[in-house]
Each structure stands twice: as C-alpha cells, then as structure tokens.
Design an enzyme around this catalytic site. Structure first.
Site, PDB file in Angstrom:
ATOM      1  N   LYS A 170       0.728  -0.866   0.042  1.00 12.80           N
ATOM      2  CA  LYS A 170       0.179   0.221   0.044  1.00 12.80           C
ATOM      3  C   LYS A 170       1.158   1.360   0.114  1.00 12.80           C
ATOM      4  O   LYS A 170       0.626   2.509  -0.795  1.00 12.80           O
ATOM      5  CB  LYS A 170      -0.825   0.402   1.178  1.00 12.80           C
ATOM      6  CG  LYS A 170      -0.181   0.220   2.390  1.00 12.80           C
ATOM      7  CD  LYS A 170      -1.510   0.520   4.044  1.00 12.80           C
ATOM      8  CE  LYS A 170      -0.748   0.406   5.003  1.00 12.80           C
ATOM      9  NZ  LYS A 170       0.534   1.815   4.221  1.00 12.80           N
ATOM     10  N   THR A 171       1.929   1.043   0.961  1.00 12.21           N
ATOM     11  CA  THR A 171       2.481   2.418   0.764  1.00 12.21           C
ATOM     12  C   THR A 171       3.080   2.756  -0.269  1.00 12.21           C
ATOM     13  O   THR A 171       3.254   3.820  -0.836  1.00 12.21           O
ATOM     14  CB  THR A 171       3.886   2.296   1.651  1.00 12.21           C
ATOM     15  OG1 THR A 171       3.114   1.982   2.937  1.00 12.21           O
ATOM     16  CG2 THR A 171       4.566   3.209   1.792  1.00 12.21           C
ATOM     17  N   ARG A 194       1.522 -11.167  10.183  1.00  7.77           N
ATOM     18  CA  ARG A 194       2.107 -10.729  10.302  1.00  7.77           C
ATOM     19  C   ARG A 194       3.801 -11.388   9.973  1.00  7.77           C
ATOM     20  O   ARG A 194       4.877 -11.087  10.034  1.00  7.77           O
ATOM     21  CB  ARG A 194       2.594 -10.548  12.020  1.00  7.77           C
ATOM     22  CG  ARG A 194       1.940  -9.281  13.219  1.00  7.77           C
ATOM     23  CD  ARG A 194       1.545  -7.938  11.490  1.00  7.77           C
ATOM     24  NE  ARG A 194       0.943  -8.099  10.861  1.00  7.77           N
ATOM     25  CZ  ARG A 194       0.720  -7.058   9.978  1.00  7.77           C
ATOM     26  NH1 ARG A 194       1.442  -6.345   9.757  1.00  7.77           N
ATOM     27  NH2 ARG A 194      -0.270  -7.504   8.965  1.00  7.77           N
ATOM     28  N   ASP A 252      -3.793   7.671   4.316  1.00  6.55           N
ATOM     29  CA  ASP A 252      -3.213   6.026   3.960  1.00  6.55           C
ATOM     30  C   ASP A 252      -4.246   5.806   5.615  1.00  6.55           C
ATOM     31  O   ASP A 252      -4.734   6.228   6.789  1.00  6.55           O
ATOM     32  CB  ASP A 252      -1.814   6.361   4.609  1.00  6.55           C
ATOM     33  CG  ASP A 252      -1.625   5.245   4.963  1.00  6.55           C
ATOM     34  OD1 ASP A 252      -1.645   4.255   4.175  1.00  6.55           O
ATOM     35  OD2 ASP A 252       0.083   5.151   5.524  1.00  6.55           O
ATOM     36  N   GLU A 253      -4.031   4.170   5.723  1.00  6.67           N
ATOM     37  CA  GLU A 253      -4.892   3.789   6.816  1.00  6.67           C
ATOM     38  C   GLU A 253      -6.580   4.371   7.265  1.00  6.67           C
ATOM     39  O   GLU A 253      -6.756   4.382   8.311  1.00  6.67           O
ATOM     40  CB  GLU A 253      -3.966   3.527   7.671  1.00  6.67           C
ATOM     41  CG  GLU A 253      -2.322   3.309   8.413  1.00  6.67           C
ATOM     42  CD  GLU A 253      -2.241   2.163   8.353  1.00  6.67           C
ATOM     43  OE1 GLU A 253      -3.362   1.250   8.120  1.00  6.67           O
ATOM     44  OE2 GLU A 253      -1.656   1.140   8.489  1.00  6.67           O
ATOM     45  N   GLN A 294      -8.085  -4.956   8.528  1.00 12.00           N
ATOM     46  CA  GLN A 294      -7.128  -4.936   9.866  1.00 12.00           C
ATOM     47  C   GLN A 294      -7.191  -3.699  11.101  1.00 12.00           C
ATOM     48  O   GLN A 294      -6.674  -2.574  11.485  1.00 12.00           O
ATOM     49  CB  GLN A 294      -5.969  -4.558   9.095  1.00 12.00           C
ATOM     50  CG  GLN A 294      -4.953  -5.852   9.097  1.00 12.00           C
ATOM     51  CD  GLN A 294      -3.735  -5.076   8.663  1.00 12.00           C
ATOM     52  OE1 GLN A 294      -2.911  -4.887   8.578  1.00 12.00           O
ATOM     53  NE2 GLN A 294      -3.723  -5.343   6.972  1.00 12.00           N
TER      54      GLN A 294
END
Length: 735
Positions: free
Chosen positions: A37-38, A597, A221-222, A252
């Site tokens: 995503k970044t 993770r 973002d997020e 998330q």
C-alpha cells in the site's frame, strides 16, 4: 532529472497499476496485509506530478503516524527532485497544525499558541478538578481526559452536550472549565488541533475555498483507523475538482478503543460514490499456508467489504500448534524453539512473540532472562517496571521497613487520599530536623495535615496485621485490595483493565516463586528477586533480540517467525469481547493482524491451564485456532494423543503439583539436559516427547536428568501426575 513515467509504473502489478492511475472520481483501495500500500501511495504521488504536471503543494497526503509520513516523504523526495517543505504530507494532527498556524487569527488563537501533549493535558485537567474542590478519587483526571477527547473526536463542544444525571453534569461543567482555561492560556491539545481546524474550515467559506482550489488530489493512508471527526474533516476537502484516494483494510481495523470506526469504509463507498473499490490482494510477505489461515479466520466476520489474500511465494511449512500444559510450559517451548531456530542461522531480531495482554510478557521475560536469551519488550515496559507493579512493591517495601522513605513517597498518596505536595514538604522538613523517617514524622505532624496522614499510617498498620500468617500470594492480594488499588483501577475506564491484568499476573508470579528455605522474610526475598528481574535482561537497541509485544503494537511490522501465544477463550479472544458480536469481530481482526505478521513460520500456542489471581484454571482452546483449517496445521505438542482436552478438574486444579510442569530450577540447571540417547535401546528422548509406559500409559517428558551413568526422566502421566523414572530400568517407548 525527473523519473520517467514508465519507470514509475514499471514495478506495479495489475491491481496496483489500476489503483495508481485511477482518475475518474474518488477511489477506495482495499489494501490487504503485505500488498504494497505504501508503494501505491508514493507511486501515485510521483505519477501525478510527473504525468499531469500537478504541483507538489496541490497534493494532500494524510497518514496516522509520524513514522509513516516520514517514510512517504522519504520515498517521494528520493525518487524525484522535490523538497520536503513543498509537500503537504503528514499526520492528521500535523496537517491541522499547519492550517491553524496559517489562519490562527480566524481560529481565535494567538500566533504563538502552545500545544499540549497528553501529559500536559492531564496536568491541566488535574488543576481544574482541584479548583472545583471535587473528590479526586471519584472524579479522576484520566477519566475526564478520556471524556473530553472522546467528545472532541465526535466534534462536540461542552455547550453541545446535555447531561444525563448529576455525574455527567459535573463532567460537562469540567469540560467547559477546561475549554475556558485553554482559551485563556492559548493552549491547544492534540484533539483540539483537528476539531478547531474543522471548525475553522466549516465557518470560514473563503478559507475552505482556498484549500478547495489548492488541493486537486487528497490521499489518505490507513483509512480504516479514521474516527468520526477525522472522517468529517476529510469530507470538507471534497470539491468538484478534488479527488479523494483512500487506502485501507477493514480487516485490520483494531483501534476502536481509540475511536476508530471501521464503518467509515462502508460510508466512504456511499458518500464518495465508489461503485467498485480496487482490491490489492497479492501479498508479498507471507507463505501460502499463512495466508490461507488468515483468510479462513477473517472469513468468519460479517459485514466485510471483502477480499482474499494470495501470493506467488512458496506454500511454506504448515502452521505449528503447540498445546502446553501451563503458561510456563508454553514459554519453555518457545525458548527451546528459538534456540533450535538460532542454530539454523536465524537472527533473534527476526523472531517475535505476540500476546493479547501485556501481562503475558512476565513469564517470557523471567525465563529468557534466566536462560540468557536477549529480548526486548517492544513499545512497552518490562513487567516489573510497570507503574501498578512498582506501586504494589512499594507497599510491600513499606510493610517490612517503615523507614523506607522512597517507598513511602510512592504510596502515601496513591490511591489519592488528600495528601498534597505541601504536606509532603512539611513532612520532609520534620524528618530532616528530627532525624526520623517520613513514616515516623506522620506521628509528629500537627493540625489539619495530621488527619489524612493518620489515616494512611492506620492503613499500613491494618495491612501489617492482616498479612500475618498469609502466604506470599495472599499477602499481595490483600495489599492490592485493602490499599484501594483494585478499586482505583476498576474506576479507570481507559487503562484499568490492563492494569488489573498485570496485578493478576503479579499474584501468579509469586504463586510460582520459590523461596529460600533459610530466609526469614519471604516478602523481602521476593522484593530482591523483583529488583534483579527488572534491573537487567532487556536487550539494548543495538543488540540482536527477540521481540516481545502485544498484537496491537505489532501492526505494520513483519518477522520471519511469529509465535502467537495465549490462544485461549477469555484471553484471545479477550473475556471482555466474547459477549458482544461487534467486539468479537474486532478480536478476530486482531487475530488476522497477528497471523499476517509472519513471513515464513507461524506458531500458535495455548496453555491447557493458566493461573488467574493465583488460582489455576482450565483454559479452553481459542475459537480462532479452530477456525484455521486442519490441513494447514501440524500439532507438534502431542497433547492430542494423550488427551489435553480431557484433563479432569481433579488433575488440573486440585493437584497443581501434577501440572507444575516447569519446576526446572531456573537458577541452577544442574544435571538437566534437553535430550538423552539410550544407545542400548536405540532410543533418543527429548523434552516434550510423548512416551508409553506399560503400567502408567501415555505421558509427556517434562524434564531429563543425566549425571554420569544415572539417567532419569520426569514424565507427566494423565490422571497420575508427574513421576520420575530411572531410564536404565523403565520400559518406555516413544509414541
């Protein structure tokens, strides 16, 4: 020279490319864990500037953390010849501050307004409660802080609120006093930054119009972590020319306790007329088995927008399930696995242990410290360094030594009992001139101050008398209850539950504490032990170390090997969430975050029994483990073969010695060993092996001892408990 457009887009997969180059209105990008995503956000910024000659200041990019904004700025400035000051990239708070600084007069602020951090804000609130002559135990500053910030996050001022009862009326009045103080003293807290900038833009059409003309593209973002006010703030920037590009993952969303609203993602689809969101489902982090487990677990949640992670990575190893008998057995298994992985060249920094509650770190810290494994508690304090633990230890210190001035100062006004700084200063003067301890000086003080101090010394005397004849766990439980600490944290709506869980773990810790038979004071002995435990053990930042952290702290991180521990009903999912469908779904999202993770190896662990407030209780397997398909799991504990789930209450609860499986004499390993080779029987035995005895049945090896030719094993047999067998004589076979 600017980067060529083809170079900018060359490393994108089809879905990433579709997201980056979208130009028809606003867009919601569902970015799964590890999907890049970044990369999508920063590439879109570079592409807009390069391909459409959009000026850097015409793009607004909002993130949630300083770390994320710095990363975004670094990627954009390193790929193009841009200066950071030309970019409008930052957190919600930093962007709001930039707007308020530019338009401070219209916002009703002095040019040099001061920003309060959380502690500064708390100090202001404490003064307001004191000025109102209210009981500081009943009207706690942290609770009022949470109330004020919660109202602001909903865009509500004190005058917007209607009291529902006398207590809430006090809260509202205190909120009004807080606002008055901040306005008078030119103070702005974090939540105020966003609220005041929202109000500024809402009531000043010419300023809002200025930003409508400036910002042609808005990136967020997020997005799943946005609260009500942040969403309303973003909607203000929507104009005919501005396109909002939101990136997030509803699976998330794990911060509802901070005000985050996962429903904002569904609202975005409607409010911004997004018919078909772009889904980034290709994961570049984890193996296929790990992703299939994550998909299976999160698939049990309702109301998802929906996506399915996949990868071109290898299938990978199966997920390993270890069902320990106790929390100590769980920690020793993790230790042994880490040592085994280290022999294969894996760095300690590539391993993380994730837990639901901070209190769970205690057992791992103790065992890692005693066995020389470097560890770091990520984003948190070591167990014995935590505030509530140090408070109880200070009470214990004062009980055994009334002359301990440091302990006295820690607890004399905790929980608050009206003993202020002036009283303490007066006590210290008396102590100095009379040559007494502070505790003794309490009996010398005269006047109004004597009343509160006498109540405190009476309390200490009461606790001293009440603790006579009690065991160490009973003593600590009595101190926690009688001192008022339990009530204090029960009233703390923000952090109280976590503090109480840590106090529960303290009682558990002393339940297993092995006293020196020659010691006359087990409390003093435990205090010395606690000091040693807190003084060392945690690795320095430069060292290789295993990372210990809560799942919440792990979001955004990745490790080659992940151990998710404490997978039991009531712990993960947490007991506070089980009765609420909404809360249970957030717990499942938390499990999804934990699973994703892991890059290469994932371990799921549970304890069949766990100490709770010093009492051993059965711990049912977490439903989240059952939601992982069986064909993805390898049960390496062997417990399923000998009946962990059929252990009776008699076995597990009434005979705790039977399951004190880690009675391994931590400080003196002696002749203990991890494996024994019986060459005459062509048999190698290891700790954890399941064996069969012709008389006792199936059992699990908990400890192996080798001293010369004398070989023995401590084995836990169902219904019989622990037995020590001479391996030169005993007829056992591996199952």
């Amino acid at each position: 020279m600017a980067v060529e457009t083809n170079d900018i887009l060359s490393n994108l997969n089809p879905e990433q490319l579709a997201a980056v180059t979208h130009m028809e209105g606003s867009m919601l990008v569902l970015a799964g864990a590890g999907s890049g995503k970044t990369k999508v956000l920063t590439t879109r910024i570079a592409w807009l500037i390069e391909s459409f000659q959009i000026q850097p200041h015409e793009i607004l990019a909002v993130t949630f953390t300083n770390k994320a904004s710095k990363e975004m700025i670094h990627r954009v400035t390193s790929s193009m010849k841009l200066k950071a000051k030309d970019l409008w990239i930052g957190t919600f708070h930093s962007i709001a501050l930039r707007i308020l600084s530019k338009h401070h007069q219209e916002a009703g602020l002095n040019a040099y307004f001061h920003i309060l951090d959380m502690q500064d804000q708390l100090n202001v609130i404490k003064r307001i409660i004191k000025q109102a002559n209210l009981d500081e135990d009943r009207y706690q500053a942290r609770e009022l802080q949470k109330f004020i910030n919660s109202q602001k996050e909903q865009g509500l001022r004190s005058q917007d609120l209607v009291a529902n009862g006398l207590r809430q009326e006090y809260w509202i009045n205190l909120y009004a006093s807080y606002e008055e103080t901040c306005n008078k003293d030119n103070l702005v807290d974090f939540t105020e930054l966003l609220l005041r900038s929202f109000e500024l833009l809402s009531v000043n059409a010419h300023i809002l119009s200025l930003y409508h003309r400036q910002f042609k593209h808005i990136l967020v973002d997020e997005f799943q972590d946005t609260n009500q006010l942040q969403y309303k703030w973003l909607k203000l920037f929507k104009s005919e020319q501005a396109k909002i590009f939101a990136v997030g993952d509803d699976d998330q969303s794990i911060y509802s306790f901070r005000g985050a609203q996962v429903t904002n993602m569904q609202s975005f689809l409607i409010d911004f007329k997004v018919e078909s969101p772009v889904r980034l489902e290709q994961n570049y982090r984890s193996t296929t088995n790990i992703l299939q487990a994550a998909n299976a677990v999160i698939g049990n949640n309702n109301g998802r927008i929906g996506k399915n992670l996949w990868t071109e990575n290898t299938i990978g190893e199966k997920i390993k399930l270890y069902e320990a008998y106790t929390e100590e057995d769980e920690a020793f298994f993790v230790m042994d696995e880490i040592r085994h992985l280290s022999t294969k060249g894996l760095l300690l920094s590539e391993i993380a242990i994730l837990y639901r509650s901070n209190a769970q770190s205690r057992v791992f810290e103790q065992i890692f410290y005693s066995r020389g494994i470097s560890y770091r508690v990520y984003g948190g304090l070591r167990f014995f360094d935590r505030q509530e633990i140090k408070q109880v230890l200070a009470y214990l210190r004062l009980l055994i030594n009334n002359k301990d001035n440091d302990a006295f100062l820690k607890v004399v006004n905790f929980p608050t009992r009206g003993i202020g700084a002036k009283t303490i200063e007066h006590l210290q003067e008396i102590s100095s001139t009379q040559g007494t301890s502070l505790y003794e000086a309490c009996n010398i003080v005269e006047g109004k101050q004597k009343q509160h101090l006498s109540k405190f010394t009476d309390l200490i005397n009461k606790i001293q008398l009440g603790c006579k004849g009690l065991t160490l766990p009973e003593t600590i439980g009595y101190v926690i209850e009688t001192s008022g600490i339990t009530e204090h944290y029960s009233n703390d709506k923000k952090n109280g539950n976590e503090r109480l869980e840590n106090l529960n773990e303290l009682i558990n810790a002393v339940t297993n504490f092995k006293s020196d038979a020659e010691s006359n004071n087990v409390v003093a002995e435990f205090l010395a032990h606690a000091i040693l435990e807190s003084g060392e053990g945690q690795a320095q930042q430069t060292e290789q170390a295993v990372q210990l952290m809560t799942v919440h702290a792990a979001k955004g991180l990745e490790f080659k090997v992940i151990f998710i521990v404490g997978l039991e009903e009531g712990l993960f999912p947490h007991d506070n969430s089980i009765e609420s469908a909404k809360n249970l779904e957030e717990e499942r999202r938390l499990m999804y975050v934990a699973i994703t993770r892991a890059k290469e190896n994932l371990y799921l662990l549970r304890a069949c029994s766990r100490l709770m407030w010093g009492k051993r209780q059965l711990a049912p397997l977490s439903r989240f483990v059952n939601e992982v398909p069986n064909d993805l799991i390898s049960n390496i504990s062997g417990i399923s073969k000998i009946g962990c789930d059929t252990l009776s209450s008699k076995d597990m609860l009434n005979n705790p010695d039977n399951i004190n499986l880690v009675n391994r004499n931590i400080s003196n390993p002696g002749c203990k060993t991890s494996h024994i080779e019986l060459t005459d029987k062509d048999l190698t035995l290891k700790i954890g092996d399941i064996v069969q005895h012709n008389k006792f049945g199936n059992g699990k090896i908990m400890q192996l001892n080798a001293e010369g030719k004398k070989l023995s094993a401590e084995i836990f047999f169902i219904g019989l408990g622990r037995k020590t067998l001479d391996l030169n004589i005993a007829k056992i076979e591996k199952v």
